[in-house]
Design an enzyme around this catalytic site. Structure first.
Site: not given
Length: 784
Positions: A404, A492
């Site tokens: 990420d 997320y």
């Protein structure tokens, strides 16, 4: 509702002595005593008051770039004198050179310590920039360092190679660089050509679903492709999955995948690799059409187009819970804030703790110079990577590994909602980062608050032989300062908590909520996850969050001590009737070399970072213990081709290395597309160096094996997607650090039954509270 009045009329306790035995005291009498104190209490200490200010001992040497510094770096890079021949990013094509992003370059520890601990001047500040160089004969992505700042005649633009151990330093092959807007645009014509050619097939398969291009009004499908999109930079590919569009598209996947080759900067050479549907591969359009016309690829389940079920809003159809119309409980700082801030230097003081906060566009929050009662525990504490690896019988699930930081996790830390993301009355800070030739502000993206731990820090009731059952009782209030941010990276929402406890412990917590990256449902593929909707299957995956803790227990000379619990057979002469019997004892030793390692089975080993040259009053080495918390895991797959060598940091619970200025990060932000030949190979950090009595860095992993479930709909819940670790004093002090806390109660009963109740002058403040909705933090420029 524009305003809610919440009046906290909580009576304050006082020191008093009662002759009534504890088992039969008059509660009304106590209430009257408390109420009398309450009626005289000042009502000025409301929890909405700002935190008291303090002044950092020195200016923050880890601070992000200021807006002026960002703009000056941008202008220098685009000045013709730089020789970089840059195009403005929004106008760039594959064959242009342009800036991807700019950020602050980490400041070397060797330069900071003489300043922060001595009289050396403020260390030089540098920026870092990733520039996509498509205009070169051999196109690539090259990282540069720019400094010293502020920009002057002494400022240089140099290749930033020294922090990477891969074969090309700061250079990443073009095919492995970030897949940004221009690369997406370049692949669009091929995708449109292919999908237009088979629109009759997709319309029949997916309730009229067709793709004619992202800007074509006839298009009613969306597409997505994950990472990695290359193995070693020699080729590039996209494994594209189609979905029904909408706010919950992650939850409405279709069983249709388009695989393309997109190697190089000449889009005319991009080509079809094939299709996957019904768990079968079709290498050409002709093969797909033949199977379709033979009736071999009809869908067994229709995907739902209505995604209301996947939205995080109120669902009255689930029923009504009694008393849920009332405001839920919350942590309130009734007595006023007990922490001090220097906002300019991002410096915090709390109950003996002091530390600096910084921010990176890729790593998010970072903490430096963490001290307790004036003594350093850590030089740095920072998140290094958030990895997610999936498994499945379809190309998207089988192929997907996310790093990420590649998506600039820090920039996705958006505004926090007061009273829900953080308690009412929290302190909120903005984050800023360069965005082309401007500076972007995400408002109220960091919150700081003191929380009631809802359990005492310590307590004990001493029993007595007198008729009243006990002679004394003590209990100490449990509280901690929490610094929190939430990053929404794609599907997320990662919540990052850093908790500073009253006893000197530091706790790191990560939670995950948000949409599953789901797969199309196949009944026979339950090994990859359960059915969670009409045509949706939860995709099995791991979340691994890697952190760096650069311990400096008192100074930079530290060791990692291991105390192993072992069951041993032995005899003791005072138990002759037992003969040989088993009991536990410790084998204590220091680790000698850099290593990646796991927690012991049954947690039968304690790891302590200690200073071998410092002891407490009892002669024990002073240190901090590594206490595994909830769900401390590592990556399940250790030899997957998708994470072969670029995710080595995620493959053990713990790792320890010597600190080096050229090893500041476990990963690189473009490593995801280089699983075979990484730009940063974490395994190369371990080259046999001695770590006993050296400057140590601990790397640790938190995370969750995500066994997906129906209760992940609409989103995963923070209650169970939760992982933590604690760093606790281990002989660092001579005794527990709770004796100097006045927020406690001490109760004694003498032989006559006289009860003495001591509150040390700390009562419960009365505070009328006004909560205004919407809160001010929801205004301004930023990212929600």
């Amino acid at each position: 509702m524009h305003a809610t009045w919440l009046t906290a009329l909580i009576a304050a306790e006082t020191v008093h002595s009662l002759a009534t035995p504890p088992l039969g005291y008059d509660r009304r009498l106590l209430r009257e005593v408390f109420d009398k104190r309450s009626s005289n209490e000042s009502q000025s200490s409301c929890f909405t008051a700002a935190a008291p200010s303090t002044v950092a001992p020195k200016a923050n040497p880890w601070a992000p770039l200021t807006p002026d510094e960002s703009l000056s770096v941008w202008n220098l890079l685009h000045d013709a004198i730089s020789g970089l021949n840059l195009t403005y990013p929004t106008e760039a094509k594959l064959t242009d050179n342009y800036v991807f992003w700019v950020d602050a370059l980490h400041t070397n520890k060797s330069n900071v310590l003489p300043y922060i601990d001595g009289d050396a001047p403020f260390p030089s500040k540098y920026a870092r920039a990733i520039i996509f160089e498509g205009g070169k004969a051999d196109p690539d992505s090259q990282e540069y360092m720019i400094g010293p700042l502020p920009v002057s005649e002494e400022t240089k633009i140099e290749k930033l190679d020294y922090i990477y151990n891969g074969p090309s330093g700061g250079s990443v092959p073009y095919n492995a660089r970030y897949f940004d807007g221009p690369r997406n645009t370049a692949t669009e014509p091929l995708i449109v050509s292919i999908m237009s050619n088979i629109s009759d097939i997709t319309a029949a398969m997916f309730q009229g679903g067709v793709y004619y291009g992202s800007k074509d009004n006839r298009t009613n499908l969306s597409l997505t492709s994950g990472t990695p999109q290359s193995f070693d930079g020699t080729t590039a590919f996209r494994n594209i999955m189609f979905r029904f569009p909408g706010p919950a598209s992650y939850m409405t996947p279709l069983d249709f995948f388009l695989l393309i080759d997109c190697t190089g900067t000449d889009a005319s050479l991009y080509s079809l690799k094939g299709f996957v549907t019904n768990e079968k591969f079709y290498p050409t359009i002709a093969d797909l059409r033949t199977a379709f016309e033979a009736g071999e690829i009809a869908m067994e389940y229709d995907q739902t187009k209505d995604a209301d079920w996947a939205l995080v809003d109120y669902k009255p159809e689930l029923g009504v819970r009694d008393l849920e119309e009332r405001l839920a409980p919350s942590t309130l700082e009734l007595g006023g804030k007990r922490y001090k801030l220097d906002k300019e230097n991002q410096y915090v003081e709390y109950m003996g703790f002091s530390f600096y906060v910084s921010f990176s566009r890729t790593l998010g929050l970072m903490f430096y110079d963490i001290k307790f009662k004036g003594e350093r525990i850590m030089y740095e504490l920072s998140m290094q990577e958030a990895t997610a690896q999936y498994g499945g019988n379809q190309p998207k699930a089988a192929n997907t590994v996310y790093h990420d930081t590649y998506y600039q996790l820090g920039t996705e830390m958006g505004s926090l909602v007061e009273g829900f993301d953080c308690p009412w009355g929290s302190t909120f800070w903005n984050i800023t980062y360069p965005s082309y030739n401007t500076t972007r502000v995400n408002t109220n993206s960091i919150c700081i608050f003191e929380a009631d731990m809802n359990f005492p820090l310590s307590r004990h009731r001493t029993s007595s032989s007198n008729k009243f059952g006990f002679s004394n009782f003590g209990t100490v209030k449990g509280a901690a300062l929490i610094v929190r941010a939430i990053a929404t990276v794609g599907n997320y929402d990662y919540m990052f908590d850093y908790s500073f406890h009253m006893d000197g412990s530091i706790e790191v917590i990560v939670r995950a909520s948000g949409y599953l990256q789901s797969s199309f449902y196949f009944p026979e593929q339950g090994k990859f996850g359960p059915r969670i909707q009409q045509a949706t299957q939860g995709s099995l995956h791991d979340h691994i969050i890697t952190y760096k803790a650069d311990f400096d227990i008192l100074d930079s000379t530290n060791s990692l001590q291991v105390s192993e619990l072992k069951a041993v057979n032995q005899t003791q002469p005072w138990f002759p009737e037992l003969g040989t019997f088993e009991q536990m004892e410790m084998e204590v030793y220091n680790m000698k070399e850099e290593a990646q390692f796991n927690y012991a089975a049954n947690n039968q080993a304690m790891f302590v970072v200690l200073n071998p040259n410092a002891t407490n009053i009892w002669g024990e080495k002073r240190g901090y213990r590594i206490v595994p918390g909830r769900s401390d895991i590592h990556l399940s797959t250790l030899n997957s081709p998708w994470s072969l060598k670029n995710s080595e940091f995620a493959k053990s619970h713990l790792a320890v290395t010597c600190q080096h200025d050229n090893e500041p990060f476990a990963n690189s932000v473009q490593n995801i597309n280089l699983p075979f030949t990484p730009q940063q190979d974490f395994s190369k950090f371990f080259d046999g160096e001695n770590i006993d009595g050296e400057d140590l860095v601990l790397w640790f992993n938190l995370g969750m094996h995500h066994f997906t479930r129906s209760e992940d709909v609409p989103v995963t819940l923070y209650t169970e997607a939760y992982s933590s670790i604690v760093f606790a004093p281990q002989n660092f002090f001579d005794r527990a650090q709770d004796g100097d806390l006045r927020n406690r109660r001490w109760i004694q009963v003498d032989s006559e039954g006289t009860l003495t109740f001591e509150d040390y002058g700390i009562g419960l403040d009365t505070c009328p509270i006004v909560l205004e909705e919407p809160t001010a933090l929801l205004g301004g420029v930023g990212t929600l």
